[in-house]
Design a protein around this motif. Sequence first.
Motif: not given
Length: 227
Positions: A1, A6, A30, A53-54, A75
């Motif tokens: 990213m 970000f 991650e 992030v999601t 998110r």
Amino acid sequence: MQTEAFSELFPLFSAANPETLEWLLSVAVEHEYPSGRAVLMEDAWGNAVYFVVTGWVKVRRLYGDNVVTLAILGRGDFFGEMAILDESPRSTDVIALSTVQLLSVSAQRFIQTLFKDAQLHHRMLQLMVRRLRQTNLRFQLRNRPPAVKLANTLVSLAENYGQSTEKGTEIYNIPYKDLADVTDIGVEETSKIMEKLNAKGWIKIDEAAESLYLVNLKQLTHLAGHV
């Protein structure tokens, strides 16, 4: 990213300098978890800060055999910072509501970053104050009608994490038990109110897509404003 993406995704880093963001991304780890998987158990708190992030997660508190959902995060939000800052054990855990992608930064590196970047430190304090105000609002709402309290929950989720679509503001179709817990009302009350909101056309549930659309956010906001 990339650093720009970000900082756009996470309001915490909106004022951080580019060097800080580059360094954080270089040390971040991650993670991906399926729906229902434990992201953090109560004895694992204090090791890292996690950034969503999601997807969606819920923060739960354990009371003996009972489990109560305290918060729902989507998110752009983060968790784990409190255990790092006060260095005390936790009686809460975090569970993935949907498939979720996370970035984690170790406690030591995150604390180092806060000391190095005054703007980030200040922004962190601002967001923690905002969370405290949201907690205070829930306390102020404790004697309000269930529909008003639930509307506040839905509007808050939409404002913090909602995605604008042609069908309305989209959030995750959160299980009624979790909605009831964070709203501080009963599950049966939650079910009845959601049915009424659906019948009015204010919300629409797409179970196949696991989505809840706030079709008439204006009316829901008006209802939530009766405090």
